[in-house]
Design an enzyme around this catalytic site. Structure first.
Site: not given
Ligand SMILES: *[C@@H]1O[C@H](CO)[C@@H](O)[C@H](O)[C@H]1NC(C)=O
Ligand SMILES: *[C@@H]1O[C@H](CO)[C@@H](O)[C@H](O)[C@H]1NC(C)=O
Length: 350
Positions: A162, A203, A239, A267, A269
């Protein structure tokens, strides 16, 4: 109430699809495990994040340890800076060791997460007001200690996490403020020295589709490659919000793989605005299928990881008020339509 309702719904679906032969855990739906399907599609793994406190939940563990479902594990918290180096030079690898041992026992590979990140950073790093050269040394010492501790046991490290704002500018952090952008190259070179066989990743979130943040990643990878710095992969956190999946994920993945790096969905979702309904679960199934198909359709996209696999342990409700149900198993560890969406994604292409 909801749980009972959806279990009933699940049984009705099972009855409607007479060919389904359930195996393993979490009736009903596709009989194959997600990793089996991913591997059949030529991917390296299907994985899940997990966290240490949940490793005592037996029904949960019986699914997580099934390597027909998961051939890759990411520790959600226990390799983060605040946990691993809570004071300068004082390291605690206990939680990370536990997850690495769990994965090893089950024949699962591990993604290491994460060396240098502005969040969940040990407070001493920002509070120290270190000068440039001292902070560089701190980044080196931390990265060396963490990566060498698990040398040979980690498939890939999220070396930096990030680092960009959504508009593609550098995110403020002690690292970018005090060292400047070169902290990234420093971290990658240091990690490579500590474990030359680990794949080293950048990432981030909101780099799943095209846009200024993805463009910033492209430009950074180009400059790291030009400097012969060891970067091997881009992690798309993914996400996402159900009904709002970017339409250019495949194109975006391709712009990364063309640079000579691999890509992973790290990651995943897909959250729903509560309360959930059968219609919303169908939309979520389509969304999971679309994201997985985008990865599946690019050879250099090597695997998909969900950010835990059950709504029982999702981070979403605690961070996004009124949203949840983001994962392929529900709170009772019953498979949702999203599970079949993932299977469809690996069986199809976008
Ligand atoms: C190290 O971490 C473990 C697990 O996270 C924790 O239980 C333990 O208290 C920590 N040890 C020290 C010395 O802080
Ligand atoms: C920190 O030092 C490095 C050289 O070690 C230099 O390239 C960089 O520009 C410095 N950062 C700042 C913000 O002055």
């Amino acid at each position: 109430m909801f749980a009972a309702y959806f279990s009933l719904l699940a049984l009705v679906q099972l009855a409607a699809t007479a060919v389904v032969v359930p195996s393993g855990h979490g009736l009903p739906g596709s009989r194959e495990g997600l990793s089996q399907v991913a591997k059949a599609a030529g991917k390296l793994y299907f994985g899940s994040a997990t966290d240490n406190p949940t490793l005592t939940d037996e029904p949960y563990i019986s699914i997580l340890s099934d390597n027909h479902q998961f051939t890759q594990i990411t520790p959600a918290n226990s390799m983060k800076w605040e946990t691993v180096e809570p004071q300068r030079g004082v390291f605690n690898f206990t939680g990370g060791d536990q997850i690495v041992a769990f994965a090893k026992k089950n024949g699962q590979i591990v993604r290491g997460h994460t060396c240098v990140w502005h969040s969940q950073l040990a407070p001493w790093v920002a509070a120290g007001n270190f000068d440039n050269s001292t902070l560089q040394q701190i980044v080196k010492d931390h990265t060396t200690a963490v990566v060498s501790h698990w040398k040979g046991q980690i498939y890939a490290w999220d070396v930096v996490n990030e680092i960009f704002n959504d508009d593609g500018t550098w995110r403020p952090s002690p690292f970018s403020d005090i060292i400047g952008p070169s902290f990234v190259e420093l971290a990658f070179r240091t990690a490579h020295k500590a474990d030359p066989n680990a794949k080293l990743y950048l990432n981030d979130y909101n780099i799943d589709g095209l846009g200024p943040k993805s463009t910033a990643v492209v430009n950074l990878v180009k400059s790291l490659k030009a400097a012969k710095a060891p970067i091997h992969g881009i992690g798309l956190q993914a996400h996402m919000i159900s009904g709002s999946i970017p339409t250019d994920i495949k194109q975006n993945i391709e712009q990364f793989t063309k640079l000579g790096v691999e890509v992973a969905i790290t990651e995943l979702d897909i959250r729903i605005t509560l309360p959930v309904t059968p219609e919303k679960l169908e939309q979520q199934k389509k969304d999971y299928a679309a994201v997985v198909a985008a990865c599946n359709s690019v050879k250099g996209c090597i695997g998909v990881t969900v950010w835990d696999f059950t709504d029982k342990y999702s981070w979403i409700p605690s961070v996004f008020a009124g949203e949840g149900d983001a994962l392929p198993w529900d709170k009772d560890l019953v498979r949702k339509p999203a599970y079949d969406g993932i299977v469809q994604g690996f069986n199809g292409r976008s």
